[in-house]
Motif scaffolding. Structure first.
Motif, PDB file in Angstrom:
ATOM      1  N   VAL A  33     -28.407 -26.257  23.618  1.00 50.90           N
ATOM      2  CA  VAL A  33     -27.501 -26.101  24.761  1.00 50.90           C
ATOM      3  C   VAL A  33     -26.488 -27.238  24.845  1.00 50.90           C
ATOM      4  O   VAL A  33     -25.331 -27.006  25.175  1.00 50.90           O
ATOM      5  N   VAL A  34     -26.891 -28.458  24.529  1.00 49.88           N
ATOM      6  CA  VAL A  34     -25.966 -29.587  24.673  1.00 49.88           C
ATOM      7  C   VAL A  34     -25.201 -29.893  23.383  1.00 49.88           C
ATOM      8  O   VAL A  34     -24.305 -30.747  23.382  1.00 49.88           O
ATOM      9  N   ASN A  35     -25.513 -29.204  22.306  1.00 47.39           N
ATOM     10  CA  ASN A  35     -24.961 -29.508  20.985  1.00 47.39           C
ATOM     11  C   ASN A  35     -23.435 -29.520  20.930  1.00 47.39           C
ATOM     12  O   ASN A  35     -22.846 -30.341  20.244  1.00 47.39           O
ATOM     13  N   SER A  36     -22.787 -28.640  21.649  1.00 45.42           N
ATOM     14  CA  SER A  36     -21.326 -28.544  21.552  1.00 45.42           C
ATOM     15  C   SER A  36     -20.592 -29.344  22.629  1.00 45.42           C
ATOM     16  O   SER A  36     -19.366 -29.303  22.697  1.00 45.42           O
ATOM     17  N   ASP A  37     -21.308 -30.093  23.445  1.00 46.03           N
ATOM     18  CA  ASP A  37     -20.673 -30.882  24.500  1.00 46.03           C
ATOM     19  C   ASP A  37     -20.082 -32.154  23.887  1.00 46.03           C
ATOM     20  O   ASP A  37     -20.819 -32.982  23.335  1.00 46.03           O
ATOM     21  N   PRO A  38     -18.759 -32.355  23.983  1.00 47.16           N
ATOM     22  CA  PRO A  38     -18.125 -33.526  23.355  1.00 47.16           C
ATOM     23  C   PRO A  38     -18.519 -34.860  23.994  1.00 47.16           C
ATOM     24  O   PRO A  38     -18.314 -35.912  23.391  1.00 47.16           O
ATOM     25  N   GLN A  39     -19.096 -34.826  25.182  1.00 46.98           N
ATOM     26  CA  GLN A  39     -19.535 -36.036  25.871  1.00 46.98           C
ATOM     27  C   GLN A  39     -20.889 -36.522  25.358  1.00 46.98           C
ATOM     28  O   GLN A  39     -21.299 -37.632  25.650  1.00 46.98           O
ATOM     29  N   ILE A  40     -21.575 -35.662  24.599  1.00 43.13           N
ATOM     30  CA  ILE A  40     -22.960 -35.923  24.218  1.00 43.13           C
ATOM     31  C   ILE A  40     -23.092 -36.049  22.707  1.00 43.13           C
ATOM     32  O   ILE A  40     -22.630 -35.190  21.954  1.00 43.13           O
ATOM     33  N   THR A  41     -23.747 -37.117  22.275  1.00 44.77           N
ATOM     34  CA  THR A  41     -24.097 -37.318  20.875  1.00 44.77           C
ATOM     35  C   THR A  41     -25.593 -37.059  20.736  1.00 44.77           C
ATOM     36  O   THR A  41     -26.388 -37.649  21.474  1.00 44.77           O
ATOM     37  N   ILE A  42     -25.956 -36.183  19.814  1.00 49.59           N
ATOM     38  CA  ILE A  42     -27.372 -35.898  19.565  1.00 49.59           C
ATOM     39  C   ILE A  42     -27.822 -36.676  18.339  1.00 49.59           C
ATOM     40  O   ILE A  42     -27.175 -36.639  17.300  1.00 49.59           O
TER      41      ILE A  42
END
Length: 189
Positions: free
Chosen positions: A24-33
């Motif tokens: 779910v968060v993979n494509s959020d530019p604010q988030i680095t996985i």
């Protein structure tokens, strides 16, 4: 705010909850996985890379299943190795001061089992005290954790809903108890 999600799942491919959260968060530019188990299958960390990742982000999310009332073994080793004296704490160790620490945890058991009188004997917050104290030692603000109980029995619908909540929660700029206190005082005046 730049967010780093350090995912510590020993078998993310078989995970239902933690894997869905990352999807779910993979494509959020604010988030680095950062999937630590897959990055370091040999359990030998590149300390400079790990420390640089933390320095480059404002909020560090430690995402993991709750195992034996604690963190997965690689996360424990990561904390021991990466949060180095002179960098994270001790003489000159100020690299993490002012950053935020957020636990995102899935448990196999129900929420009822994690309370006084429940089958696990204590609330989840009691089990997180060592992590909270670690955050304090390195100068980070320990935010209220995101907890998903009952992962073993959860339906796909419940897991999907938790993933959406997870995404919203880790980006919430008002999680800080200090910000909550200020908002409360403003509302009272």
């Amino acid at each position: 705010m730049k967010i780093l999600v350090c995912a510590f799942h020993p078998n993310i491919a078989e995970s239902r909850v933690n894997k869905r959260w990352l999807e779910v968060v993979n494509s959020d530019p604010q988030i680095t996985i950062h999937e630590v188990y897959s990055t370091y299958s040999n359990w030998s960390f590149d300390l400079k890379v790990e420390q640089q990742l933390m320095e480059n982000h404002d909020r560090i999310v430690f995402q993991h299943p709750f195992q034996w009332y604690s963190v997965p073994p690689l996360m424990k080793k990561w904390l021991d190795d990466v949060l180095d004296y002179g960098w994270a704490y001790g003489s000159g160790g100020t690299a993490l001061v002012g950053k935020q620490w957020l636990c995102a945890i899935s448990t196999g058991a129900s929420a009822e089992s994690y309370q006084l009188g429940g089958s696990n004997g204590y609330c989840i917050g009691e089990f997180l005290k060592p992590l909270q104290q670690t955050a304090i030692l390195v100068g980070m603000e320990f935010l209220p954790p995101f907890i998903f109980h009952g992962a073993l029995q959860a339906s796909t619908k419940d897991i999907d809903a938790s993933a959406e909540k997870f995404h919203y929660y880790i980006k919430d700029s008002t999680l800080s108890p200090q910000i909550q206190r200020i908002k409360l005082l403003e509302a009272m005046s």
